[in-house]
Design an enzyme around this catalytic site. Sequence first.
Site, PDB file in Angstrom:
ATOM      1  N   SER A 150       8.487   2.494   7.160  1.00 37.42           N
ATOM      2  CA  SER A 150       7.705   1.443   7.799  1.00 37.42           C
ATOM      3  C   SER A 150       6.849   1.998   8.956  1.00 37.42           C
ATOM      4  CB  SER A 150       8.645   0.333   8.276  1.00 37.42           C
ATOM      5  OG  SER A 150       7.935  -0.840   8.582  1.00 37.42           O
ATOM      6  N   ASP A 174       7.208  -5.542  -1.828  1.00 36.42           N
ATOM      7  CA  ASP A 174       7.363  -5.481  -0.368  1.00 36.42           C
ATOM      8  C   ASP A 174       6.527  -6.586   0.268  1.00 36.42           C
ATOM      9  OD1 ASP A 174       7.412  -4.847   2.329  1.00 36.42           O
ATOM     10  OD2 ASP A 174       7.198  -2.692   2.014  1.00 36.42           O
ATOM     11  N   HIS A 198      11.248  -4.274   1.125  1.00 35.45           N
ATOM     12  CA  HIS A 198      10.875  -3.367   2.219  1.00 35.45           C
ATOM     13  C   HIS A 198      12.091  -2.575   2.701  1.00 35.45           C
ATOM     14  CE1 HIS A 198       8.382  -1.876   5.464  1.00 35.45           C
ATOM     15  NE2 HIS A 198       9.258  -2.298   6.372  1.00 35.45           N
TER      16      HIS A 198
END
Length: 240
Positions: free
Chosen positions: A108, A191, A215
Amino acid sequence: MIRGFISLSVSIVLLLVLVSPAGAAKRVTAASEKDPVVFVHGFTGSSSSYDDMKQWLVSQGWPSNYLFAIQYSNTTGSNINNAYELESFIKNVLRQTKASKVDIVAHSMGGLSTRYYVKYLDGAQNVDDVITLGSPHHGTNSSYFGLWTEGAREMVPGSAFLNDLNSVDETPNGNDSTSVIQYTSIFSSADTVINPYTSSIIDGADNVEISGVSHSGLLTDSSVRPLILNGLKDGGENSN
């Protein structure tokens, strides 16, 4: 009795080989054939997010003392500040392992501080492979829900931070033309945190799209792990 004496002599010779400095050197060389791996967490993340992945890499041949996960002091703070923390962390890793370079696996927002480290700090000479998992390289609309934090503001599509990070070259390489940095961006069409999920695509990387993985699932799903392994091997093991 002669056969017994010969058997004992062979056993002693084998034992001496195993405990000799030469034998020890071979074991150290085998361990150091792989680069140390530094794991970088994302927005509100934690170093413990990588506990399972570290155990998996041990099963794939990485020494446990070659696996390091950073814990940022401000998990929602600026990627620039995080990049400086990453720089210091990696210096300690290289000092501790005596390795010349590290590989980085970043989830991320961790992919943004990683890229800033490579582009503007000393990452260009210290990194071999970069693997990002669901990183918002071109921003995410989800960041609008956290605008009171500097990290979220930097992830707004079109932010000054992202425009600067993506200017000229999205995947800068090191200053050694014979040993370029290998980039892999792994992302999932399922995601919903990175919106749009195609924000994870960066020029110059091996962009790998998968489906059906969330995610957070990018950190744990078994379908992702072979892709991470390929990314870590792209640059060759200790090829620098």
